[in-house]
Design an enzyme around this catalytic site. Structure first.
Site, PDB file in Angstrom:
ATOM      1  N   LYS A 106       0.819  -1.228  -0.052  1.00  0.00           N
ATOM      2  CA  LYS A 106      -0.040   0.085   0.015  1.00  0.00           C
ATOM      3  C   LYS A 106       0.967   1.368  -0.055  1.00  0.00           C
ATOM      4  O   LYS A 106       1.247   1.649   1.232  1.00  0.00           O
ATOM      5  CB  LYS A 106      -0.945  -0.093   1.197  1.00  0.00           C
ATOM      6  CG  LYS A 106      -1.765  -1.125   1.455  1.00  0.00           C
ATOM      7  CD  LYS A 106      -2.634  -1.538   2.758  1.00  0.00           C
ATOM      8  CE  LYS A 106      -3.456  -2.490   2.714  1.00  0.00           C
ATOM      9  NZ  LYS A 106      -4.028  -2.826   3.907  1.00  0.00           N
ATOM     10  N   SER A 136      -7.030  -5.178   7.114  1.00  0.00           N
ATOM     11  CA  SER A 136      -6.638  -6.606   7.409  1.00  0.00           C
ATOM     12  C   SER A 136      -5.357  -6.349   8.114  1.00  0.00           C
ATOM     13  O   SER A 136      -4.302  -5.696   7.557  1.00  0.00           O
ATOM     14  CB  SER A 136      -6.310  -7.245   6.339  1.00  0.00           C
ATOM     15  OG  SER A 136      -5.798  -6.607   5.257  1.00  0.00           O
ATOM     16  N   ALA A 138      -2.164  -8.943   9.595  1.00  0.00           N
ATOM     17  CA  ALA A 138      -1.516 -10.020   9.265  1.00  0.00           C
ATOM     18  C   ALA A 138      -1.801 -11.238  10.182  1.00  0.00           C
ATOM     19  O   ALA A 138      -2.386 -12.255   9.802  1.00  0.00           O
ATOM     20  CB  ALA A 138      -0.133  -9.949   9.159  1.00  0.00           C
ATOM     21  N   LYS A 189      -4.347   6.135   3.261  1.00  0.00           N
ATOM     22  CA  LYS A 189      -4.982   5.882   4.661  1.00  0.00           C
ATOM     23  C   LYS A 189      -3.542   5.669   5.756  1.00  0.00           C
ATOM     24  O   LYS A 189      -3.655   5.931   6.828  1.00  0.00           O
ATOM     25  CB  LYS A 189      -5.781   4.398   4.866  1.00  0.00           C
ATOM     26  CG  LYS A 189      -4.865   3.367   4.218  1.00  0.00           C
ATOM     27  CD  LYS A 189      -4.344   2.598   5.343  1.00  0.00           C
ATOM     28  CE  LYS A 189      -3.604   1.304   4.859  1.00  0.00           C
ATOM     29  NZ  LYS A 189      -2.934   0.653   5.914  1.00  0.00           N
ATOM     30  N   THR A 246      -6.737   1.430  10.703  1.00  0.00           N
ATOM     31  CA  THR A 246      -5.480   1.691  10.779  1.00  0.00           C
ATOM     32  C   THR A 246      -5.417   3.159  11.585  1.00  0.00           C
ATOM     33  O   THR A 246      -4.460   3.463  12.067  1.00  0.00           O
ATOM     34  CB  THR A 246      -4.808   1.960   9.515  1.00  0.00           C
ATOM     35  OG1 THR A 246      -5.541   2.847   8.429  1.00  0.00           O
ATOM     36  CG2 THR A 246      -4.489   0.861   8.659  1.00  0.00           C
ATOM     37  N   SER A 252      -1.541  -1.342  13.788  1.00  0.00           N
ATOM     38  CA  SER A 252      -1.239  -0.777  12.601  1.00  0.00           C
ATOM     39  C   SER A 252       0.238   0.016  12.973  1.00  0.00           C
ATOM     40  O   SER A 252       0.339   0.727  13.828  1.00  0.00           O
ATOM     41  CB  SER A 252      -1.943   0.441  12.308  1.00  0.00           C
ATOM     42  OG  SER A 252      -1.550   1.249  11.359  1.00  0.00           O
ATOM     43  N   ARG A 253       1.106  -0.290  12.218  1.00  0.00           N
ATOM     44  CA  ARG A 253       2.610   0.056  12.278  1.00  0.00           C
ATOM     45  C   ARG A 253       2.654   1.662  12.109  1.00  0.00           C
ATOM     46  O   ARG A 253       3.322   2.363  12.467  1.00  0.00           O
ATOM     47  CB  ARG A 253       3.565  -0.576  11.378  1.00  0.00           C
ATOM     48  CG  ARG A 253       4.967  -0.363  11.671  1.00  0.00           C
ATOM     49  CD  ARG A 253       5.797  -1.205  10.861  1.00  0.00           C
ATOM     50  NE  ARG A 253       5.631  -2.610  10.945  1.00  0.00           N
ATOM     51  CZ  ARG A 253       6.248  -3.584  10.677  1.00  0.00           C
ATOM     52  NH1 ARG A 253       7.355  -3.476   9.693  1.00  0.00           N
ATOM     53  NH2 ARG A 253       6.376  -4.913  11.091  1.00  0.00           N
ATOM     54  N   ASN A 254       1.640   2.076  11.025  1.00  0.00           N
ATOM     55  CA  ASN A 254       1.701   3.712  10.758  1.00  0.00           C
ATOM     56  C   ASN A 254       0.936   4.327  12.142  1.00  0.00           C
ATOM     57  O   ASN A 254       1.517   5.426  12.426  1.00  0.00           O
ATOM     58  CB  ASN A 254       0.800   3.922   9.684  1.00  0.00           C
ATOM     59  CG  ASN A 254       1.502   3.689   8.317  1.00  0.00           C
ATOM     60  OD1 ASN A 254       2.547   4.113   7.893  1.00  0.00           O
ATOM     61  ND2 ASN A 254       1.289   2.196   7.946  1.00  0.00           N
ATOM     62  N   GLU A 278       4.731   2.456   5.843  1.00  0.00           N
ATOM     63  CA  GLU A 278       4.712   2.947   4.579  1.00  0.00           C
ATOM     64  C   GLU A 278       4.402   4.384   4.336  1.00  0.00           C
ATOM     65  O   GLU A 278       4.969   5.196   3.459  1.00  0.00           O
ATOM     66  CB  GLU A 278       3.920   2.000   3.726  1.00  0.00           C
ATOM     67  CG  GLU A 278       4.493   0.936   3.212  1.00  0.00           C
ATOM     68  CD  GLU A 278       5.104   0.587   2.269  1.00  0.00           C
ATOM     69  OE1 GLU A 278       5.632   1.747   1.843  1.00  0.00           O
ATOM     70  OE2 GLU A 278       5.350  -0.548   1.821  1.00  0.00           O
TER      71      GLU A 278
END
Length: 329
Positions: A106, A136, A138, A189, A246, A252-254, A278
């Site tokens: 993404k 989603s 993981a 997003k 997210t 969510s890593r972001n 990302e």
């Protein structure tokens, strides 16, 4: 079309989860990874270091030779957005013509300002570009928790067949022919999730988070409109759905990256502790593209400035709160 054999390129958390999903769908699955140590661990333990406690299905073949993966009927490309060009270029001479190449990243490519489907069209012109995106995580997918996503290809019939090929009792892909809309939702997003994380890290409250997410979605829609994305796509799983997920979860890593920024942690330290986010790559590119087409994106602009360290978080927040009052649109 059938797609009995599916290859997954990249054995990180998301790649491993998608390999498990394809195995549950009854497909022959090859999971390729360039790092021989990761493959060796997977072969020895049948468990990914990225998904502890989740067993890899015995039927999933592990490969370090890209040619083994290239022989599949369809390929899921599960590498970071900024690496898609290099991996697709390596795959291209090995692929049979008309092999679907489904990007699961993404983002937008830095420098070229190209969407992932455009990168595939340039580097693997004989492949069929497709995009898988949506709300989603993981681990949820790997554990077989109910998840719905969007799978897009310019040919609606192909999108439908690919969706059927990877669907299972708990993984439901809706198909679409609006590739651009799906790509925009997934890329934008991540930037907005950084902003939501900053709000949370600063302790500004749930009302502020709701306002930011809503106004952020307005930015996403304006950007999508400038690239002829369909409104229903932006309102769907790959747009609004992914944004909600997210912007609200520490999975969510972001979002987590943004929370740490909001708490005052330094960028380099966050990158070391959190890993790839990302949105940090996408923010400046998204803003450049918005400016090119005259799209107003103040939240994304504030995020880009914070990431570039040309504006403090407090100044960014003030810039948003002191914008002129206007009608909601």
């Amino acid at each position: 079309m059938g797609f009995k054999h599916i290859a997954v390129i990249g054995a990180g958390a998301w790649g491993t989860a998608l390999a498990l999903t394809c195995a549950r769908a009854g497909r022959q699955v090859t999971l390729w990874e360039h790092d021989a140590a990761i493959v060796a661990q997977l072969k020895a333990k049948r468990e990914s270091a990225f998904l502890p406690g989740v067993r890899l299905d015995d039927g999933i073949a592990l490969a370090t030779d890209l040619g083994d993966a290239a022989r599949a009927d369809a390929i899921l490309l599960v590498v970071p957005a900024q690496h898609v060009r290099a991996v697709a270029a390596a795959l291209a001479p090995l692929l049979a013509a008309q092999t679907p190449l489904i990007v699961c990243a993404k983002g937008i490519e830095r420098g070229s300002k190209k969407f992932m489907s455009e990168v595939i069209a340039e580097t693997a012109p004989h492949a069929l570009p497709a995009i898988l995106s949506g709300p989603s995580f993981a681990r949820d997918v790997a554990l077989g928790m109910p998840t719905a996503v969007t799978l897009a290809a310019s040919d609606a019939a192909l999108a439908s067949e690919l969706a059927k090929a990877v669907s299972s009792a708990t993984f439901r892909p809706y198909h679409s022919s609006d590739i651009r809309g799906v790509e925009i939702g997934g890329a934008a997003k991540n930037v907005l999730a950084l902003a939501a994380g900053i709000v949370t890290g600063r302790g500004l409250g749930h009302s502020a988070t709701a306002a930011l997410t809503t106004r952020g979605f307005a930015e996403l829609v304006r950007f999508g409109r400038a690239w002829d994305a369909k409104p229903e796509t932006l309102m769907g799983l790959s747009g609004l759905g992914d944004l909600i997920l997210t912007c609200t979860s520490p999975q969510s890593r972001n979002f987590t990256f943004g929370v740490k920024l909001g708490r005052g942690e330094k960028l380099d330290a966050i990158r070391r502790s959190t890993g790839l986010a990302e949105g940090t790559f996408t923010a400046p590119v998204l803003l450049d593209m918005a400016r090119d087409r005259g799209v107003d994106m103040p939240i994304s602009a504030a995020v880009a400035a914070v990431i570039a360290e040309t504006m403090s978080i407090d100044a960014a927040i003030e810039s948003l709160l002191t914008r002129p009052l206007k009608a909601e649109a």
